[in-house]
Design a protein around this motif. Sequence first.
Motif, PDB file in Angstrom:
ATOM      1  N   GLN A   1     -10.094  97.271  16.485  1.00  0.00           N
ATOM      2  CA  GLN A   1     -11.477  97.084  16.066  1.00  0.00           C
ATOM      3  C   GLN A   1     -12.336  98.326  16.272  1.00  0.00           C
ATOM      4  O   GLN A   1     -13.402  98.440  15.678  1.00  0.00           O
ATOM      5  CB  GLN A   1     -12.096  95.899  16.819  1.00  0.00           C
ATOM      6  CG  GLN A   1     -11.466  94.568  16.473  1.00  0.00           C
ATOM      7  CD  GLN A   1     -12.166  93.402  17.143  1.00  0.00           C
ATOM      8  OE1 GLN A   1     -13.310  93.502  17.572  1.00  0.00           O
ATOM      9  NE2 GLN A   1     -11.484  92.281  17.247  1.00  0.00           N
ATOM     10  N   GLY A   2     -11.907  99.244  17.125  1.00  0.00           N
ATOM     11  CA  GLY A   2     -12.677 100.454  17.363  1.00  0.00           C
ATOM     12  C   GLY A   2     -12.499 100.976  18.774  1.00  0.00           C
ATOM     13  O   GLY A   2     -11.488 100.706  19.432  1.00  0.00           O
ATOM     14  N   ILE A   3     -13.511 101.702  19.256  1.00  0.00           N
ATOM     15  CA  ILE A   3     -13.480 102.286  20.594  1.00  0.00           C
ATOM     16  C   ILE A   3     -14.124 101.314  21.570  1.00  0.00           C
ATOM     17  O   ILE A   3     -15.285 100.936  21.417  1.00  0.00           O
ATOM     18  CB  ILE A   3     -14.241 103.637  20.631  1.00  0.00           C
ATOM     19  CG1 ILE A   3     -13.720 104.580  19.536  1.00  0.00           C
ATOM     20  CG2 ILE A   3     -14.099 104.277  22.004  1.00  0.00           C
ATOM     21  CD1 ILE A   3     -12.252 104.907  19.644  1.00  0.00           C
ATOM     22  N   VAL A   4     -13.357 100.905  22.569  1.00  0.00           N
ATOM     23  CA  VAL A   4     -13.871  99.991  23.584  1.00  0.00           C
ATOM     24  C   VAL A   4     -14.648 100.795  24.621  1.00  0.00           C
ATOM     25  O   VAL A   4     -14.142 101.774  25.170  1.00  0.00           O
ATOM     26  CB  VAL A   4     -12.730  99.217  24.267  1.00  0.00           C
ATOM     27  CG1 VAL A   4     -13.285  98.248  25.316  1.00  0.00           C
ATOM     28  CG2 VAL A   4     -11.904  98.470  23.226  1.00  0.00           C
ATOM     29  N   ILE A   5     -15.895 100.386  24.866  1.00  0.00           N
ATOM     30  CA  ILE A   5     -16.760 101.113  25.785  1.00  0.00           C
ATOM     31  C   ILE A   5     -17.242 100.176  26.889  1.00  0.00           C
ATOM     32  O   ILE A   5     -17.403  98.982  26.680  1.00  0.00           O
ATOM     33  CB  ILE A   5     -17.972 101.740  25.052  1.00  0.00           C
ATOM     34  CG1 ILE A   5     -18.736 100.671  24.243  1.00  0.00           C
ATOM     35  CG2 ILE A   5     -17.535 102.875  24.145  1.00  0.00           C
ATOM     36  CD1 ILE A   5     -20.004 101.177  23.578  1.00  0.00           C
ATOM     37  N   VAL A   6     -17.455 100.743  28.062  1.00  0.00           N
ATOM     38  CA  VAL A   6     -17.872  99.974  29.230  1.00  0.00           C
ATOM     39  C   VAL A   6     -19.120 100.589  29.825  1.00  0.00           C
ATOM     40  O   VAL A   6     -19.236 101.818  29.942  1.00  0.00           O
ATOM     41  CB  VAL A   6     -16.746  99.929  30.294  1.00  0.00           C
ATOM     42  CG1 VAL A   6     -17.248  99.331  31.598  1.00  0.00           C
ATOM     43  CG2 VAL A   6     -15.556  99.139  29.776  1.00  0.00           C
ATOM     44  N   HIS A   7     -20.066  99.744  30.205  1.00  0.00           N
ATOM     45  CA  HIS A   7     -21.274 100.178  30.902  1.00  0.00           C
ATOM     46  C   HIS A   7     -21.332  99.409  32.207  1.00  0.00           C
ATOM     47  O   HIS A   7     -21.400  98.186  32.216  1.00  0.00           O
ATOM     48  CB  HIS A   7     -22.515  99.896  30.063  1.00  0.00           C
ATOM     49  CG  HIS A   7     -23.756 100.601  30.537  1.00  0.00           C
ATOM     50  ND1 HIS A   7     -24.308 100.379  31.783  1.00  0.00           N
ATOM     51  CD2 HIS A   7     -24.542 101.537  29.937  1.00  0.00           C
ATOM     52  CE1 HIS A   7     -25.383 101.136  31.920  1.00  0.00           C
ATOM     53  NE2 HIS A   7     -25.546 101.844  30.824  1.00  0.00           N
ATOM     54  N   GLY A   8     -21.281 100.119  33.318  1.00  0.00           N
ATOM     55  CA  GLY A   8     -21.272  99.438  34.610  1.00  0.00           C
ATOM     56  C   GLY A   8     -22.244 100.061  35.577  1.00  0.00           C
ATOM     57  O   GLY A   8     -22.841 101.113  35.312  1.00  0.00           O
ATOM     58  N   ASP A   9     -22.390  99.423  36.746  1.00  0.00           N
ATOM     59  CA  ASP A   9     -23.232  99.922  37.823  1.00  0.00           C
ATOM     60  C   ASP A   9     -24.686 100.082  37.372  1.00  0.00           C
ATOM     61  O   ASP A   9     -25.380 101.019  37.749  1.00  0.00           O
ATOM     62  CB  ASP A   9     -22.704 101.257  38.342  1.00  0.00           C
ATOM     63  CG  ASP A   9     -23.299 101.636  39.692  1.00  0.00           C
ATOM     64  OD1 ASP A   9     -23.716 100.712  40.425  1.00  0.00           O
ATOM     65  OD2 ASP A   9     -23.364 102.834  40.009  1.00  0.00           O
TER      66      ASP A   9
END
Length: 333
Positions: free
Chosen positions: A287-295
Amino acid sequence: MFLPRARSRRRTYALALIAVTLTSLAACTRGASPPADPEVRPPTGWPSTLPADRGVGPIALGYVAGGVSYVVLDRGDQYLVPGDLRQGGQASLSPDGRWLLHGGTLYDAETGATTTVALAAAPQSWSPNGRWLLTACSSDGTGSRQQLLDTEAGSTLDVPELPSEDEGSCGMVAVLDDGNVVAAVLPEASGPVREATLRVVNPRTNDFVREIEVDLASILQGEESIAGWHGLHGMLVGPRGELFLRVHGDATASAIGVVISAEDGSPQRRVDGPDDRGWVPVAFDDQGIVIVHGDDGDGARVSVLTPDGAVQPRHQLPPGARLMLVPGGVVTV
């Protein structure tokens, strides 16, 4: 008395629904901050432990909350994971959600079978088909060492170092579906790095397979660069013959990477991240580029950047829960 105004209220309600729908659609476009849904919460009861006598199906997520390790299946069910996913730094999940590596154990979510594996370093890169896992470099006192895990056989192979002219570099950065590994040779120049030679090597024979010449001068700008003092900023292998090279170096630019062809290295598209900075690319799926936003005080968020630039939310964890597993990704948030 107020009955004559019912039609007006219905009209107002309908307009409100339209406004909400438009707002939701706008939130999924590039540059918008993804919404929080769907939220993942620890189960209220005590769930079952991952069974060893049967499969459970693909795993979509892994996290730790209150000192307890959980996995979430594609269909939403949650299971306990024995031990602690945070310990050892080796927890990882294959792109298809089938293979779960944790605590020196490789769990097959399709059958429930487990295999004991001994890895000298943390996971670094999965092949898109989930068969191969390349570790990062480690040093046992006699030199650098890198391993390749065959999930189907449950065996490991020591990956040879680069050819003699690049000796001293334990630098394989990715593994392909056929088990061949990729090394990056960078130019000796100061300033932003926008060119590289990717060498594909057969780790079983140490034979050179082919080279991929990469030139991104036409697509990067300012101080944007694909490498720093320690080599490439990062590479993800996609499922359709594409590679993602992570980009750093320009605080004013929105690019987080570039997708290139795995055949000839030609740039396919520039990948710009959402406006709210802090997103980290961790995987590359169909589906594309998996991105994570944390903290960020709201719990980790997982989304995917589609090829057309849209942001599609996948998961949100509550405050206090730590994201540990994303299919095909090495999570470091």
